[in-house]
Design an enzyme around this catalytic site. Structure first.
Site, PDB file in Angstrom:
ATOM      1  N   LYS A  13      49.582  43.986  65.421  1.00  9.43           N
ATOM      2  CA  LYS A  13      48.883  44.763  64.386  1.00  9.43           C
ATOM      3  C   LYS A  13      48.046  43.859  63.486  1.00  9.43           C
ATOM      4  CE  LYS A  13      52.580  46.529  62.498  1.00  9.43           C
ATOM      5  NZ  LYS A  13      53.729  45.977  63.198  1.00  9.43           N
ATOM      6  N   ARG A  88      55.957  53.491  57.188  1.00  7.00           N
ATOM      7  CA  ARG A  88      56.988  52.986  58.089  1.00  7.00           C
ATOM      8  C   ARG A  88      58.128  53.987  58.258  1.00  7.00           C
ATOM      9  NH1 ARG A  88      56.128  47.363  57.801  1.00  7.00           N
ATOM     10  NH2 ARG A  88      57.470  46.089  59.121  1.00  7.00           N
ATOM     11  N   ARG A 127      54.613  32.969  67.872  1.00  4.49           N
ATOM     12  CA  ARG A 127      53.962  32.988  66.551  1.00  4.49           C
ATOM     13  C   ARG A 127      54.595  31.937  65.634  1.00  4.49           C
ATOM     14  NH1 ARG A 127      53.720  38.659  63.671  1.00  4.49           N
ATOM     15  NH2 ARG A 127      55.898  38.415  63.108  1.00  4.49           N
ATOM     16  N   ARG A 139      57.912  32.631  58.244  1.00  3.40           N
ATOM     17  CA  ARG A 139      58.599  33.745  57.582  1.00  3.40           C
ATOM     18  C   ARG A 139      60.099  33.654  57.809  1.00  3.40           C
ATOM     19  NH1 ARG A 139      55.423  39.099  59.401  1.00  3.40           N
ATOM     20  NH2 ARG A 139      57.537  39.916  59.216  1.00  3.40           N
ATOM     21  N   ARG A 150      64.957  44.179  62.669  1.00  2.00           N
ATOM     22  CA  ARG A 150      63.655  44.807  62.383  1.00  2.00           C
ATOM     23  C   ARG A 150      63.275  45.782  63.493  1.00  2.00           C
ATOM     24  NH1 ARG A 150      60.631  39.448  61.745  1.00  2.00           N
ATOM     25  NH2 ARG A 150      58.713  40.639  61.951  1.00  2.00           N
TER      26      ARG A 150
HETATM   27  P1  ADP Z   1      56.551  43.187  60.797  1.00  3.09           P
HETATM   28  O1  ADP Z   1      55.649  44.330  61.090  1.00  3.09           O
HETATM   29  O2  ADP Z   1      56.300  42.013  61.647  1.00  3.09           O
HETATM   30  O3  ADP Z   1      58.002  43.565  60.775  1.00  3.09           O
HETATM   31  P2  ADP Z   1      55.635  43.128  58.000  1.00  3.09           P
HETATM   32  O4  ADP Z   1      54.935  41.940  57.455  1.00  3.09           O
HETATM   33  O5  ADP Z   1      54.854  44.362  58.178  1.00  3.09           O
HETATM   34  O6  ADP Z   1      56.275  42.617  59.348  1.00  3.09           O
HETATM   35  O7  ADP Z   1      56.899  43.487  57.084  1.00  3.09           O
HETATM   36  C1  ADP Z   1      57.840  42.524  56.696  1.00  3.09           C
HETATM   37  C2  ADP Z   1      58.958  43.192  55.900  1.00  3.09           C
HETATM   38  O8  ADP Z   1      58.426  43.763  54.702  1.00  3.09           O
HETATM   39  C3  ADP Z   1      59.667  44.333  56.597  1.00  3.09           C
HETATM   40  O9  ADP Z   1      60.693  43.900  57.454  1.00  3.09           O
HETATM   41  C4  ADP Z   1      60.201  45.120  55.394  1.00  3.09           C
HETATM   42  O10 ADP Z   1      61.353  44.511  54.859  1.00  3.09           O
HETATM   43  C5  ADP Z   1      59.106  44.975  54.372  1.00  3.09           C
HETATM   44  N1  ADP Z   1      58.118  46.085  54.468  1.00  3.09           N
HETATM   45  C6  ADP Z   1      56.809  45.984  54.837  1.00  3.09           C
HETATM   46  N2  ADP Z   1      56.214  47.187  54.824  1.00  3.09           N
HETATM   47  C7  ADP Z   1      57.170  48.074  54.451  1.00  3.09           C
HETATM   48  C8  ADP Z   1      57.174  49.483  54.276  1.00  3.09           C
HETATM   49  N3  ADP Z   1      56.091  50.226  54.489  1.00  3.09           N
HETATM   50  N4  ADP Z   1      58.346  50.072  53.894  1.00  3.09           N
HETATM   51  C9  ADP Z   1      59.447  49.364  53.677  1.00  3.09           C
HETATM   52  N5  ADP Z   1      59.502  48.035  53.844  1.00  3.09           N
HETATM   53  C10 ADP Z   1      58.382  47.383  54.230  1.00  3.09           C
END
Ligand code: ADP
Length: 272
Positions: A13, A88, A127, A139, A150
């Site tokens: 993404k 999400r 990555r 991260r 996740r």
């Molecule tokens: P990835 O898609 O690789 O899991 P992101 O950078 O999108 O990573 O998200 C990292 C973390 O941030 C998630 O595991 C969650 O804890 C938090 N997070 C991000 N976006 C949301 C969301 N829309 N709702 C709840 N938690 C979120």
């Protein structure tokens, strides 16, 4: 253009969002990035999110909805946006619908990047290795254990959004197992197919038209060519008519008569 990118961690993404940003000049809104910035800056939101994120859980809906709502009010959103990592959960999607409705913003599409789960761990490991090689900070949630959490969260809480947006006829699915280039090409193709890129294309066409109308000689040449085009059209028509007559002639009783007539017409035209 206003899009949502949907897909599990490691689906690509972020990579595709950056490419769309570069191509269409729109803004990427990544809730993950925003939350990481909040954690780094130790804001109240950051302090609340820190441990949840480290463990691979989801930050409460109200927090991310609040962040997105504020962000959508900023002037750079007028150019269009890509939501990456939001919504999400179904309640987040419903809240987004409300927000967009209130702000009179129309969503163009939800692009789902579909990938085999078995490929995701490898992708995230790559990555991490690449980030380390570049000397970037890795991260803390990019470990196999947290990734498994996740992914589980994605399956149970985020995957229902595929159905949610498909029911609302917003979902476009792209095979995320292709190369980065191929995925980009496919996304661009489907976006132009639904007309999401229309505004940009229209703007380009208008710019082209403006530059052509400035070039007067080209216009004059075009004008001069008009009578010639008309004559060619008339000639084409003339050739077509006898053919029609001949076709008619092959049918039924009037065969001989039709053929004769066709011949006559052709001769007449050849003379004139
Ligand atoms: P990835 O898609 O690789 O899991 P992101 O950078 O999108 O990573 O998200 C990292 C973390 O941030 C998630 O595991 C969650 O804890 C938090 N997070 C991000 N976006 C949301 C969301 N829309 N709702 C709840 N938690 C979120």
């Amino acid at each position: 253009m206003r899009l949502i990118l949907l897909g599990p961690p490691g689906a690509g993404k972020g990579t595709q969002a950056q490419r769309l940003v570069a191509k269409y000049g729109i803004v990427q809104l990544s809730t993950g990035e925003m939350l990481r910035a909040a954690v780094a800056a130790e804001t109240p939101v950051g302090l609340q999110a820190k441990d949840i994120m480290a463990g691979g859980g989801l930050v409460p809906d109200e927090i991310v909805i609040g962040i997105i709502s504020d962000r959508l009010d900023q002037p750079d959103m007028k150019k269009g946006f890509i939501l990456d990592g939001f919504p999400r959960t179904v309640p987040q999607a419903a809240a987004l619908d409300e927000l967009l409705k209130k702000k009179h913003i129309k969503l163009d599409a939800v692009v789902e990047l579909r990938v085999n789960e078995s490929a995701l761990l490898q992708r995230v490991e790559t990555r991490v290795a690449e980030m380390r090689a570049r000397g970037e900070e890795v991260r803390i949630d990019d470990t196999p254990e947290v990734l498994a959490k996740r992914l589980a969260q994605y399956r149970s809480l985020t995957e229902p959004l595929i159905h949610y947006y498909s029911e609302r006829r917003k979902l476009l699915t792209v095979d995320g197992m292709m190369t980065i280039e191929q995925v980009t090409r496919e996304i661009n193709r489907i976006l132009s197919a639904i007309g999401a890129t229309e505004a940009k294309v229209a703007a380009k066409a208008a710019a082209r038209k403006a530059s052509v109308s400035k070039a007067k000689p080209a216009k004059a040449v075009k004008k001069a060519a008009k009578p010639a085009r008309k004559a060619a059209k008339a000639a084409k028509k003339a050739v077509k008519k006898p053919a029609k007559a001949a076709r008619k002639a092959t049918k039924g009783k009037a065969a001989a008569r039709g053929a004769k007539a066709a011949k006559k017409v052709t001769k007449k035209r050849a003379k004139g």
